[in-house]
Design a protein around this motif. Sequence first.
Motif, PDB file in Angstrom:
ATOM      1  N   THR A  53      32.202 -78.430 -38.616  1.00  0.00           N
ATOM      2  CA  THR A  53      31.749 -78.987 -39.906  1.00  0.00           C
ATOM      3  C   THR A  53      30.489 -79.826 -39.728  1.00  0.00           C
ATOM      4  O   THR A  53      29.748 -80.039 -40.684  1.00  0.00           O
ATOM      5  CB  THR A  53      32.839 -79.839 -40.607  1.00  0.00           C
ATOM      6  OG1 THR A  53      33.290 -80.833 -39.702  1.00  0.00           O
ATOM      7  CG2 THR A  53      33.980 -78.994 -41.081  1.00  0.00           C
ATOM      8  N   ASP A  97      31.161 -69.107 -39.292  1.00  0.00           N
ATOM      9  CA  ASP A  97      30.396 -70.080 -40.073  1.00  0.00           C
ATOM     10  C   ASP A  97      30.263 -69.557 -41.507  1.00  0.00           C
ATOM     11  O   ASP A  97      30.763 -68.468 -41.834  1.00  0.00           O
ATOM     12  CB  ASP A  97      29.043 -70.389 -39.423  1.00  0.00           C
ATOM     13  CG  ASP A  97      28.089 -69.192 -39.383  1.00  0.00           C
ATOM     14  OD1 ASP A  97      28.309 -68.193 -40.106  1.00  0.00           O
ATOM     15  OD2 ASP A  97      27.104 -69.268 -38.625  1.00  0.00           O
ATOM     16  N   LYS A  98      29.586 -70.312 -42.364  1.00  0.00           N
ATOM     17  CA  LYS A  98      29.520 -69.913 -43.775  1.00  0.00           C
ATOM     18  C   LYS A  98      28.738 -68.620 -43.994  1.00  0.00           C
ATOM     19  O   LYS A  98      28.822 -68.012 -45.048  1.00  0.00           O
ATOM     20  CB  LYS A  98      28.966 -71.043 -44.635  1.00  0.00           C
ATOM     21  CG  LYS A  98      27.557 -71.451 -44.331  1.00  0.00           C
ATOM     22  CD  LYS A  98      27.147 -72.621 -45.178  1.00  0.00           C
ATOM     23  CE  LYS A  98      25.723 -73.024 -44.841  1.00  0.00           C
ATOM     24  NZ  LYS A  98      25.342 -74.235 -45.531  1.00  0.00           N
ATOM     25  N   ASN A  99      28.006 -68.156 -42.969  1.00  0.00           N
ATOM     26  CA  ASN A  99      27.302 -66.872 -43.035  1.00  0.00           C
ATOM     27  C   ASN A  99      28.099 -65.751 -42.355  1.00  0.00           C
ATOM     28  O   ASN A  99      27.579 -64.673 -42.109  1.00  0.00           O
ATOM     29  CB  ASN A  99      25.922 -66.991 -42.389  1.00  0.00           C
ATOM     30  CG  ASN A  99      25.065 -68.003 -43.116  1.00  0.00           C
ATOM     31  OD1 ASN A  99      24.993 -68.005 -44.334  1.00  0.00           O
ATOM     32  ND2 ASN A  99      24.454 -68.896 -42.370  1.00  0.00           N
ATOM     33  N   GLU A 113      33.303 -66.652 -51.687  1.00  0.00           N
ATOM     34  CA  GLU A 113      32.034 -66.874 -50.988  1.00  0.00           C
ATOM     35  C   GLU A 113      30.866 -67.003 -51.960  1.00  0.00           C
ATOM     36  O   GLU A 113      29.921 -67.725 -51.701  1.00  0.00           O
ATOM     37  CB  GLU A 113      31.767 -65.735 -49.994  1.00  0.00           C
ATOM     38  CG  GLU A 113      32.584 -65.865 -48.737  1.00  0.00           C
ATOM     39  CD  GLU A 113      32.138 -67.022 -47.867  1.00  0.00           C
ATOM     40  OE1 GLU A 113      31.056 -66.960 -47.285  1.00  0.00           O
ATOM     41  OE2 GLU A 113      32.881 -68.007 -47.774  1.00  0.00           O
ATOM     42  N   GLN A 134      30.310 -71.396 -50.524  1.00  0.00           N
ATOM     43  CA  GLN A 134      30.286 -70.946 -49.136  1.00  0.00           C
ATOM     44  C   GLN A 134      30.812 -72.032 -48.205  1.00  0.00           C
ATOM     45  O   GLN A 134      30.350 -73.167 -48.228  1.00  0.00           O
ATOM     46  CB  GLN A 134      28.872 -70.564 -48.713  1.00  0.00           C
ATOM     47  CG  GLN A 134      28.450 -69.220 -49.234  1.00  0.00           C
ATOM     48  CD  GLN A 134      27.207 -68.739 -48.522  1.00  0.00           C
ATOM     49  OE1 GLN A 134      26.299 -69.488 -48.257  1.00  0.00           O
ATOM     50  NE2 GLN A 134      27.174 -67.459 -48.221  1.00  0.00           N
ATOM     51  N   LYS A 135      31.807 -71.651 -47.413  1.00  0.00           N
ATOM     52  CA  LYS A 135      32.411 -72.534 -46.408  1.00  0.00           C
ATOM     53  C   LYS A 135      32.650 -71.717 -45.153  1.00  0.00           C
ATOM     54  O   LYS A 135      32.757 -70.493 -45.228  1.00  0.00           O
ATOM     55  CB  LYS A 135      33.785 -73.044 -46.872  1.00  0.00           C
ATOM     56  CG  LYS A 135      33.804 -74.002 -48.008  1.00  0.00           C
ATOM     57  CD  LYS A 135      35.254 -74.430 -48.242  1.00  0.00           C
ATOM     58  CE  LYS A 135      35.417 -75.334 -49.427  1.00  0.00           C
ATOM     59  NZ  LYS A 135      36.812 -75.754 -49.589  1.00  0.00           N
ATOM     60  N   PRO A 136      32.805 -72.380 -44.022  1.00  0.00           N
ATOM     61  CA  PRO A 136      33.234 -71.647 -42.832  1.00  0.00           C
ATOM     62  C   PRO A 136      34.626 -71.033 -43.086  1.00  0.00           C
ATOM     63  O   PRO A 136      35.390 -71.531 -43.919  1.00  0.00           O
ATOM     64  CB  PRO A 136      33.309 -72.718 -41.746  1.00  0.00           C
ATOM     65  CG  PRO A 136      32.449 -73.833 -42.239  1.00  0.00           C
ATOM     66  CD  PRO A 136      32.551 -73.788 -43.739  1.00  0.00           C
TER      67      PRO A 136
END
Length: 135
Positions: A133, A107-109, A13, A17-19
């Motif tokens: 995406t 999600d990426k967060n 991460e 950062q990706k889902p």
Amino acid sequence: MKTGTFSELENFEKQNQKPIIIHLYTDWCSVCKIESFQLKKDKDLIKMINENFYLINFETEKAKEKINFQGKEFNYLPNGNSGIHELALALSRNKNQPVYPLWIILDKNQNLVYYHEGEFKPKKMKEKLDEITNL
């Protein structure tokens, strides 16, 4: 299909950062086996996941290591000859016994964007991942 672990997630991460897709399953689940076979045959779906997501396959009754996720610590809960990981119970809406297979997409967060219990057909998965995406 590239897969990772919860312990690798923190380092990953920081870099990219990706889902995140978390796939919860057990080795006794016949639907899980059928689904896995179908997914592995779908080259487009594999490419989509590898390029755009971080995938964690989590065998909830075999993973016995301590896992830190989203600032909390989770442990394996033995029960006679078997058991279940606390993280599986925490991620599942059914707190007594998760429904398998279980797909959780963050999600990426690391906010929940999709929750799917039971078989996730490749066509539906592609549609949902494409939607995510493009958020």
